[in-house]
Design a protein around this motif. Structure first.
Motif, mmCIF file in Angstrom:
data_model
loop_
_atom_site.group_PDB
_atom_site.id
_atom_site.type_symbol
_atom_site.label_atom_id
_atom_site.label_comp_id
_atom_site.label_asym_id
_atom_site.label_seq_id
_atom_site.Cartn_x
_atom_site.Cartn_y
_atom_site.Cartn_z
ATOM 1 N N LEU A 142 0.815 -1.228 0.000
ATOM 2 C CA LEU A 142 0.000 0.000 0.000
ATOM 3 C C LEU A 142 0.841 1.266 0.000
ATOM 4 O O LEU A 142 0.514 2.219 -0.699
ATOM 5 C CB LEU A 142 -0.908 0.016 1.238
ATOM 6 C CG LEU A 142 -2.305 -0.578 1.095
ATOM 7 C CD1 LEU A 142 -3.073 -0.424 2.401
ATOM 8 C CD2 LEU A 142 -3.069 0.095 -0.038
ATOM 9 N N VAL A 199 3.716 1.871 -1.271
ATOM 10 C CA VAL A 199 4.271 2.185 -2.591
ATOM 11 C C VAL A 199 3.162 2.566 -3.562
ATOM 12 O O VAL A 199 3.260 3.565 -4.293
ATOM 13 C CB VAL A 199 5.073 0.978 -3.137
ATOM 14 C CG1 VAL A 199 5.557 1.269 -4.536
ATOM 15 C CG2 VAL A 199 6.241 0.677 -2.228
ATOM 16 N N VAL A 200 2.058 1.790 -3.555
ATOM 17 C CA VAL A 200 0.949 2.073 -4.480
ATOM 18 C C VAL A 200 0.393 3.474 -4.234
ATOM 19 O O VAL A 200 0.242 4.276 -5.165
ATOM 20 C CB VAL A 200 -0.151 1.005 -4.324
ATOM 21 C CG1 VAL A 200 -1.421 1.436 -5.006
ATOM 22 C CG2 VAL A 200 0.320 -0.325 -4.890
ATOM 23 N N LEU A 201 0.111 3.785 -2.965
ATOM 24 C CA LEU A 201 -0.441 5.110 -2.656
ATOM 25 C C LEU A 201 0.598 6.199 -2.906
ATOM 26 O O LEU A 201 0.266 7.286 -3.384
ATOM 27 C CB LEU A 201 -0.917 5.170 -1.199
ATOM 28 C CG LEU A 201 -2.106 4.263 -0.861
ATOM 29 C CD1 LEU A 201 -2.467 4.375 0.611
ATOM 30 C CD2 LEU A 201 -3.309 4.605 -1.724
ATOM 31 N N ILE A 235 2.982 6.284 -5.155
ATOM 32 C CA ILE A 235 3.076 6.576 -6.586
ATOM 33 C C ILE A 235 1.856 7.354 -7.045
ATOM 34 O O ILE A 235 1.956 8.334 -7.796
ATOM 35 C CB ILE A 235 3.244 5.271 -7.384
ATOM 36 C CG1 ILE A 235 4.641 4.709 -7.142
ATOM 37 C CG2 ILE A 235 3.020 5.516 -8.876
ATOM 38 C CD1 ILE A 235 4.895 3.387 -7.801
ATOM 39 N N ALA A 236 0.682 6.928 -6.550
ATOM 40 C CA ALA A 236 -0.540 7.617 -6.961
ATOM 41 C C ALA A 236 -0.542 9.070 -6.491
ATOM 42 O O ALA A 236 -1.002 9.964 -7.198
ATOM 43 C CB ALA A 236 -1.759 6.884 -6.408
#
Lengths: 324, 365
Positions: free
Chosen positions: A106, A108-110, A112-113
């Motif tokens: 999460l 990394v995903v958040l 990047i977003a």
């Protein structure tokens, strides 16, 4: 001599700074595990806290909001842990593993977003972080031999969260060993059936213990990204949650010995970076990795019962089922 | 672990519902980011199965997960939680690399490969032996010791790969290229005249499937397996029935470690041809998710490995297709699957049991 003393003070100061996140996490684990809930998820909550702090501080410009975001993030994951382990009596270790993997994905995903920087947050400027606090009289004491450097290097010049980490230990000790809440919390980790028959809710006590653990991990995360560091990077917790777990076992689930275990592991980390590439007399060059894995080796040796015996809370990892 | 559910529901409905829940929550995350979850899923599926070579990649990842999933599952059968797959695989890789580095200049490849495979299993087993021994004789919890051993293994490999084993004249932490490589599946297919897109898929997958059969035979068709399962059901019962509990624990841990160690052949002499730093890349932890989804049964593990292989391969496609979604999305899904099918396993079980079991039978039973 004065030179060596100054050196020593600097090593101790860096030890303190490296130990601070361990202390937060280990105290977190102390609350959770004393209440009978294993917390492998310290690492994940620490990482999530670090990300939330940096993201919020970067978005709002305030380290305080960063700290609150970190606490909220740590507690949110703790809530998931409590929901799985207390409400649904799931396997506490599996739940912890899930939280760790979830957090490492999460963040990394958040990241990047939100910031499109490959999972990092933008570097934080000074006002967005908890800066070092220079205590009063540093100038006045500067000329006093021994005490001067001690005051200037070690006591003064740390950031707010370092002081908070040190404070966390007596507070934890007080709450656990001098309040009725603490007594019940420890009882729930040793003999939940007794607490239950005394008319207190085992589930609610464990929920509170796990949530306090989330709060402390969150602060530890904030320390990593907005106090000690200046922004979030991928996997920045780097196994500290696990080292804290080791420290907790090493400290035999007691606040002060756990603090010393954290400091010991902090010393190892700070000497590792100091000794890298240094040619020591007799032994030669010690690979940094050898020093870095020392906490894990020591913990295994302790667990094997070769020095002392680490006895966990009796009801640790056993979900409580009310008899019908 | 007894379940009030009929067998088919336990084996089919529950895993599917858990998967659905995990995907739903992951979809919410995708939506939160501002992308279309449905499109993300389509991209993943295409990336995993449709594009040329993608199936090979999916199966190549699945091979890793079969090994690490079996490792976790075998330990589960004795109610041991081996979180150390990551470290055991890393040390297995070290074994493979050592054998190849030492022998491949002198011996023919056909001789080196079996020795390397053996080394992967033995080194992996060796790394699990100590946690097993400490659990059996000292009562040190295997979860904690295997976690510690993961970090010790990682440190050891960093020290070796930046030191003694580092490729001469280079500064990247990896060994020299190894000669004794397992044949790639697309090369075999081309040799018999079938055109296949290149992929890292190699004959390790055959060994993985053989390992599945082996584990099935061992756990469900041998006296040893019976003892292991008895131990998993109830330790006092096992002890009363005369099972040598400490020895069984140690042997189970070694088998588990050997399976995790075997993952090394798929990577070190299969896909990469050298030992690189952190080559295990979390696959050991994925094994936990695979074992949970696959209900610790070899058939389930093959299916769950295919699922995770597809997720990993499809996840790579996600990062090509979207600016805002990274392949770490796969970790989110993986964490959610462990959460729903492991930690929250009982959440669905009871309501579903109430739904499926007629009231009358419950009342009388």
């Amino acid at each position: 001599m004065a030179e060596a003393w100054l050196d020593l003070m600097q090593i101790l100061a860096s030890t303190l700074r490296l130990s601070a996140p361990l202390i937060f996490c280990a105290m977190a684990g102390l609350f959770s595990e004393r209440a009978g809930v294993v917390d492998i998820g310290l690492e994940g909550k620490l990482l999530m806290g670090a990300f939330a702090a940096a993201a919020a501080a970067s978005a709002t410009g305030s380290p305080w909001l960063g700290l609150f975001a970190a606490i909220a993030a740590g507690m949110a994951l703790a809530l998931v842990h409590a929901f799985a382990c207390v409400t649904h009596r799931g396997d506490q270790i599996v739940s912890g593993v899930a939280i760790n993997i979830l957090a490492s994905g999460l963040t990394v995903v958040l990241g990047i977003a939100m910031f499109s920087q490959g999972g990092q947050t933008p570097p934080l400027s000074r006002p967005e972080r908890f800066g070092d606090i220079t205590l009063p009289f540093t100038e006045t004491f500067a000329d006093i031999p021994y005490f001067g450097p001690f005051y200037a290097e070690l006591l003064s010049g740390q950031n707010l969260l370092v002081y908070l980490a040190i404070l966390a230990v007596p507070i934890t000790g007080f709450v656990l060993f001098s309040t009725t809440f603490g007594l019940r919390l420890r009882a729930v980790g040793e003999a939940p059936e007794a607490v239950d028959s005394a008319g207190y809710s085992v589930a609610w006590l464990r929920y509170r213990a796990v949530l306090i653990a989330g709060l402390l991990c969150g602060i530890g995360g904030a320390y990593l990204s907005i106090a000690h560091g200046g922004g979030f990077v991928r996997e920045m917790s780097a196994g500290r949650g696990y080292i804290a777990l080791a420290a907790l076992i090493f400290g035999k689930w007691k606040p002060v010995p756990t603090l010393f275990a954290c400091l010991l592991f902090g010393v190892l980390e700070s000497t590792a970076s100091r000794l890298s590439g240094v040619d020591l007399p007799v032994i030669g060059e010690i690979p940094v990795e050898v020093i870095l894995v020392a906490p894990y080796v020591l913990t295994v040796i302790l667990l094997a019962g070769f020095f002392g015996r680490a006895i966990p809370p009796r009801a640790l990892s056993i979900p409580y089922v009310k008899e019908r | 672990m007894t379940t009030p559910l009929p067998r088919w529901a336990d084996l089919l409905v529950i895993p599917l519902l858990n998967l659905l829940l995990a995907f739903l929550v992951a979809g919410l995350v995708v939506a939160l980011i501002g992308e279309n979850p449905w499109r993300a899923l389509t991209v993943m599926l295409q990336g995993a199965f449709v594009y040329p070579g993608s199936l090979g990649y999916t199966l190549y990842y699945a091979t890793n997960f079969i090994f690490t999933g079996l490792a976790v599952a075998v330990a589960f059968q004795a109610r041991l939680f081996n979180i150390g797959g990551e470290g055991q695989a890393a040390i297995g890789g070290l074994g493979v690399a050592l054998v190849c580095l030492a022998l491949d200049p002198y011996l023919p490849v056909v001789l080196v490969i079996p020795l390397a495979i053996l080394a992967a299993a033995i080194f992996g087993a060796g790394w699990a032996f100590l946690p097993g021994l400490l659990q059996a004789t000292r009562g040190s919890h295997v979860v904690i010791t295997t976690i510690m051993f993961n970090f010790i293994a990682a440190g050891l490999l960093v020290a070796l790969l930046t030191g003694a084993l580092m490729r001469p004249g280079q500064s990247t932490p990896q060994t020299r290229n190894l000669d004794a490589l397992l044949p790639k599946v697309h090369e075999i297919l081309r040799a018999v005249g079938i055109d296949a897109a290149p992929s890292p898929l190699n004959v390790s997958i055959v060994i993985a499937l053989l390992a599945c059969v082996g584990v099935w035979l061992l756990v469900w068709r041998t006296p040893f397996g019976f003892r292991v399962r008895t131990l998993g059901e109830s330790e006092p019962a096992a002890r009363y029935a005369g099972v040598a509990v400490p020895r069984t624990v140690i042997v189970v841990m070694c088998i588990s470690g050997a399976l995790a160690g075997l993952m090394a052949i798929n990577e070190v002499i299969g896909a990469q041809g050298k030992l690189v730093l952190n080559y295990t890349a979390g696959y050991g932890f994925t094994g936990i998710a695979v074992a949970l989804m696959g209900r610790s049964h070899p058939v389930g593990i093959v299916l769950a490995s295919l699922l995770f292989g597809a997720l990993y391969q499809g996840g790579t496609e996600l990062s090509f297709e979207f600016d805002t979604i990274d392949r770490e999305m796969v970790l989110v899904i993986q964490g959610l699957i462990i959460l729903f099918s492991g930690a929250l396993a009982f959440m669905l079980e009871r309501p579903l049991a109430r739904l499926l079991t007629p009231r009358a039978r419950l009342a009388h039973g």
